[in-house]
Motif scaffolding. Structure first.
Motif, PDB file in Angstrom:
ATOM      1  N   THR A 325      84.511  38.666  35.330  1.00  0.00           N
ATOM      2  CA  THR A 325      84.804  40.093  35.300  1.00  0.00           C
ATOM      3  C   THR A 325      83.589  40.837  34.758  1.00  0.00           C
ATOM      4  N   ASN A 326      83.672  42.163  34.814  1.00  0.00           N
ATOM      5  CA  ASN A 326      82.610  43.003  34.258  1.00  0.00           C
ATOM      6  C   ASN A 326      83.076  43.594  32.935  1.00  0.00           C
ATOM      7  N   VAL A 384      92.504  48.877  29.142  1.00  0.00           N
ATOM      8  CA  VAL A 384      93.032  48.881  30.505  1.00  0.00           C
ATOM      9  C   VAL A 384      92.311  47.830  31.367  1.00  0.00           C
ATOM     10  N   GLY A 385      91.013  47.674  31.160  1.00  0.00           N
ATOM     11  CA  GLY A 385      90.261  46.664  31.913  1.00  0.00           C
ATOM     12  C   GLY A 385      90.716  45.246  31.583  1.00  0.00           C
ATOM     13  N   ASP A 386      90.959  44.994  30.304  1.00  0.00           N
ATOM     14  CA  ASP A 386      91.419  43.654  29.913  1.00  0.00           C
ATOM     15  C   ASP A 386      92.826  43.387  30.422  1.00  0.00           C
ATOM     16  N   LEU A 387      93.684  44.398  30.335  1.00  0.00           N
ATOM     17  CA  LEU A 387      95.059  44.268  30.811  1.00  0.00           C
ATOM     18  C   LEU A 387      95.096  43.952  32.307  1.00  0.00           C
ATOM     19  N   GLY A 388      94.310  44.692  33.087  1.00  0.00           N
ATOM     20  CA  GLY A 388      94.432  44.611  34.539  1.00  0.00           C
ATOM     21  C   GLY A 388      93.487  43.642  35.216  1.00  0.00           C
ATOM     22  N   VAL A 389      92.384  43.286  34.545  1.00  0.00           N
ATOM     23  CA  VAL A 389      91.383  42.448  35.217  1.00  0.00           C
ATOM     24  C   VAL A 389      91.042  41.190  34.407  1.00  0.00           C
ATOM     25  N   GLU A 407      86.744  21.696  38.860  1.00  0.00           N
ATOM     26  CA  GLU A 407      86.125  22.440  37.756  1.00  0.00           C
ATOM     27  C   GLU A 407      86.266  23.947  37.958  1.00  0.00           C
ATOM     28  N   VAL A 408      86.269  24.654  36.819  1.00  0.00           N
ATOM     29  CA  VAL A 408      86.329  26.108  36.805  1.00  0.00           C
ATOM     30  C   VAL A 408      85.140  26.607  35.991  1.00  0.00           C
ATOM     31  N   PHE A 409      84.481  27.672  36.473  1.00  0.00           N
ATOM     32  CA  PHE A 409      83.360  28.269  35.737  1.00  0.00           C
ATOM     33  C   PHE A 409      83.663  29.750  35.537  1.00  0.00           C
ATOM     34  N   VAL A 410      83.456  30.226  34.303  1.00  0.00           N
ATOM     35  CA  VAL A 410      83.809  31.610  33.967  1.00  0.00           C
ATOM     36  C   VAL A 410      82.558  32.385  33.553  1.00  0.00           C
ATOM     37  N   TYR A 411      82.465  33.641  34.022  1.00  0.00           N
ATOM     38  CA  TYR A 411      81.333  34.489  33.622  1.00  0.00           C
ATOM     39  C   TYR A 411      81.849  35.842  33.148  1.00  0.00           C
ATOM     40  N   LEU A 412      80.971  36.560  32.436  1.00  0.00           N
ATOM     41  CA  LEU A 412      81.218  37.959  32.067  1.00  0.00           C
ATOM     42  C   LEU A 412      79.934  38.722  32.378  1.00  0.00           C
ATOM     43  N   PHE A 413      80.037  39.712  33.267  1.00  0.00           N
ATOM     44  CA  PHE A 413      78.868  40.501  33.651  1.00  0.00           C
ATOM     45  C   PHE A 413      78.773  41.681  32.676  1.00  0.00           C
ATOM     46  N   ALA A 414      77.660  41.762  31.920  1.00  0.00           N
ATOM     47  CA  ALA A 414      77.570  42.745  30.835  1.00  0.00           C
ATOM     48  C   ALA A 414      76.407  43.724  30.982  1.00  0.00           C
ATOM     49  N   TRP A 415      75.632  43.602  32.062  1.00  0.00           N
ATOM     50  CA  TRP A 415      74.493  44.515  32.253  1.00  0.00           C
ATOM     51  C   TRP A 415      75.009  45.932  32.468  1.00  0.00           C
ATOM     52  N   GLU A 416      74.381  46.907  31.814  1.00  0.00           N
ATOM     53  CA  GLU A 416      74.846  48.288  31.909  1.00  0.00           C
ATOM     54  C   GLU A 416      73.906  49.126  32.775  1.00  0.00           C
ATOM     55  N   GLY A 422      74.440  56.810  31.660  1.00  0.00           N
ATOM     56  CA  GLY A 422      74.980  55.575  31.082  1.00  0.00           C
ATOM     57  C   GLY A 422      76.488  55.543  30.928  1.00  0.00           C
ATOM     58  N   ARG A 423      77.209  56.557  31.475  1.00  0.00           N
ATOM     59  CA  ARG A 423      78.650  56.591  31.196  1.00  0.00           C
ATOM     60  C   ARG A 423      79.443  55.475  31.886  1.00  0.00           C
ATOM     61  N   LEU A 424      78.858  54.860  32.915  1.00  0.00           N
ATOM     62  CA  LEU A 424      79.594  53.807  33.632  1.00  0.00           C
ATOM     63  C   LEU A 424      79.460  52.438  32.953  1.00  0.00           C
ATOM     64  N   ARG A 425      78.425  52.296  32.124  1.00  0.00           N
ATOM     65  CA  ARG A 425      78.157  51.014  31.460  1.00  0.00           C
ATOM     66  C   ARG A 425      78.198  49.848  32.478  1.00  0.00           C
ATOM     67  N   SER A 426      79.053  48.867  32.241  1.00  0.00           N
ATOM     68  CA  SER A 426      79.090  47.700  33.140  1.00  0.00           C
ATOM     69  C   SER A 426      80.341  47.791  34.013  1.00  0.00           C
ATOM     70  N   CYS A 427      80.329  48.731  34.964  1.00  0.00           N
ATOM     71  CA  CYS A 427      81.561  49.110  35.663  1.00  0.00           C
ATOM     72  C   CYS A 427      81.944  48.146  36.790  1.00  0.00           C
ATOM     73  N   HIS A 428      83.168  48.309  37.255  1.00  0.00           N
ATOM     74  CA  HIS A 428      83.708  47.600  38.412  1.00  0.00           C
ATOM     75  C   HIS A 428      82.732  47.744  39.588  1.00  0.00           C
ATOM     76  N   THR A 429      82.534  46.694  40.338  1.00  0.00           N
ATOM     77  CA  THR A 429      81.664  46.609  41.538  1.00  0.00           C
ATOM     78  C   THR A 429      80.175  46.504  41.235  1.00  0.00           C
ATOM     79  N   LEU A 430      79.760  46.761  39.998  1.00  0.00           N
ATOM     80  CA  LEU A 430      78.320  46.832  39.706  1.00  0.00           C
ATOM     81  C   LEU A 430      77.614  45.499  39.951  1.00  0.00           C
ATOM     82  N   GLU A 431      78.353  44.392  39.823  1.00  0.00           N
ATOM     83  CA  GLU A 431      77.691  43.086  39.980  1.00  0.00           C
ATOM     84  C   GLU A 431      77.390  42.745  41.436  1.00  0.00           C
TER      85      GLU A 431
END
Length: 513
Positions: A325-326, A384-389, A407-416, A422-431
């Motif tokens: 997720t982002n 809301v992001g944690d609840l829904g995504v 196997e399962v691999f998990v990532y977190l996309f944190a680039w802003e 800068g109001r979108l920070r690391s928003c949905h679709t950015l990755e």
């Protein structure tokens, strides 16, 4: 320079001619099924009719019928949001696109992209998801597709209108399976390996990946799966689907017994009815959003259940999964809304109640403590992001792990992103443009050259996963498979790092939710 020499390929239906673009062979708009029009509206996809001679496949096919700006994004965002294609919309939309590093010899891993846009919008022709740069990085084949969306793809009519509409509630997903069958039967001629196909998608595309993992007809057509910010744990059941179909018929002034008249209606009328029904979903409770409106319907046959409730689907137990997720998913959808712009810790509880019910103040308190120094709007958007995504993505990872089969691999996309102050920070679709290494075509990412290295690192991780089932490579820190003991998570940022259970306090908030 575009050359067409030596770019003719024989498919099961006939020959196609593509282009060579900076060393990559590109074929756009290959039909993978008969146009689903007239009597074929809502019917399962049929194999394409053969043609003689050489068919030119140099431009994208039509996009599926859809409305503009369905998520109501403000204009400043839409300008940066070059996610959509530019083709005309039409019911005649069952086309796929192929990018390949070479037609000969080697069996290349195939990356099969499912576009996002819930199940109501989007296309495989976005500049962000052009597959050429992945082919320039490594020896791969990339496929993207269009398929039926909205009421034409997901209208569960069979319970009220009988056998003539069998499968109508999953028609759009059956299109994707037909495209995967086409890949199985034809991709070797394009230099791809039909025995190594990775399905991947973001948002609604990730939800499509979830559903494919639970569809018996898709079994064996893909071998690895990637879900980007698109967890689908529970989809619409027959009652949900029938309710939506009833609403559409009502909008059109038809009784269930008159459903056959749907075939003769102009498609513009169907889209109008779809938009009216979709508008009511926009106001519904957040928790029910996958069960309302236009989604694949669990019919017990084409789509037996879940896809990830109460557990991961057994038919894809052997398929390795990458999921992530982002960091700030919901800034995209919520950042411009008054409740976010005007959020204070005095009014946040009220704003969160539609999402959390009586848990609102308790959850806000936990987040404030875990994320000290964050403003009220940031806390609200994070919840809301944690609840829904994020919580749903981690639930999928755990249910998949519990099968002890892959196997399962998990990532977190944190680039802003720096755009829009800068109001979108690391928003949905950015990755997405990072995954496809298409940053030059994604104004949403700004223009800082420092971002380019991350694009290459991420694209190489996706390619590595498609090749081997593991996303690690020399340019990333060691990335072990996920486990509930350490919860290793790759954080994608200007500096990539591995973290154990990032945001663990927040994760535990949702564990029994």
């Amino acid at each position: 320079m575009h050359m067409t020499d030596g770019c003719v390929v024989e498919t099961a239906s006939g020959r196609v001619r593509g282009l060579v673009e900076r060393g990559v062979r590109v074929f756009r708009g290959i039909p993978y099924a008969v146009p689903p029009v007239g009597a074929l509206r809502w019917k399962p996809p049929q194999k394409p009719a053969p043609w003689s001679g050489v068919r030119e496949t140099t431009s994208y096919g039509n996009m599926a019928i859809q409305a503009e700006n369905v998520f109501g994004l403000p204009t400043d965002l839409l300008k940066l949001f070059t996610l959509g294609g530019r083709q005309k919309i039409s019911e005649d939309c069952l086309y796929l696109n192929i990018w390949t590093s070479g037609l000969e010899g080697r069996k290349r891993p195939v990356l099969f992209w499912c576009h996002g846009g819930a199940f109501i919008t989007g296309s495989g022709s976005s500049p962000w998801t052009d597959g050429a740069n992945l082919c320039r990085l490594d020896d791969v084949v990339v496929v993207s597709i269009n398929h039926r969306l909205g009421a034409l793809g997901y209208l569960h009519l069979e319970d009220m209108a009988g056998e003539q509409f069998a499968g109508a509630g999953t028609a759009g997903m059956q299109d994707i399976v037909a495209a995967l069958e086409w890949v199985r039967d034809n991709i070797a001629a394009f230099g791809g390996d039909p025995a190594n196909v990775t399905i991947f998608g973001e948002s609604g595309g990730g939800a499509k990946v979830c559903v494919l993992m639970a569809m018996p007809s898709a079994r064996g057509l893909f071998h690895k799966a990637i879900i980007q910010s698109g967890p689908a744990v529970q989809m619409a059941n027959r009652e949900d689907g029938a309710r939506t179909a009833h609403q559409v018929l009502q909008q059109l002034g038809l009784a269930p017994a008159e459903a056959a008249k749907l075939h003769a209606l102009p498609v513009s009328k169907i889209l109008e009815a779809q938009n009216a029904v979709q508008a009511t979903v926009g106001r519904a409770s957040f928790a029910d959003r996958r069960r309302l409106g236009f989604n694949p319907v669990i019919d017990g046959e084409v789509f037996p259940g879940g896809p990830f409730a109460p557990e991961a689907p057994t038919i894809s137990a052997h398929v390795p999964l990458m999921i992530g997720t982002n960091k700030d998913e919901m800034t995209l959808f919520l950042g411009h809304l008054p409740w976010v712009r005007e959020a204070t810790f005095d009014n946040l509880g009220e704003a969160m109640t539609p999402y959390l019910g009586e848990r609102a103040s308790e959850v806000i308190a936990i987040y404030r403590k875990a994320q000290q120094g964050k403003r009220a709007d940031e806390i609200g958007v994070a919840i809301v992001g944690d609840l829904g995504v994020r919580s749903l993505s981690l639930a999928i990872a755990e249910r998949k792990l519990a099968q002890k089969a892959a196997e399962v691999f998990v990532y977190l996309f944190a680039w802003e992103t720096p755009v829009l102050n800068g109001r979108l920070r690391s928003c949905h679709t950015l990755e997405i443009p990072f995954v496809f290494n298409n940053l030059a075509d994604a104004p949403l990412t700004g223009d800082d050259p420092a971002r380019l290295a991350l694009g290459e690192r991420m694209a190489r991780a996706w390619i590595a996963f498609a090749k081997t089932g593991r996303p690690g490579h020399a340019d990333l820190p060691a990335w072990p498979a996920y486990s509930t003991a350490a919860r290793p998570t790759m954080i994608f940022d200007t500096e990539c790092r591995l973290a154990s259970d990032p945001c663990g306090v927040e994760r535990r908030v949702w564990e029994d939710a």
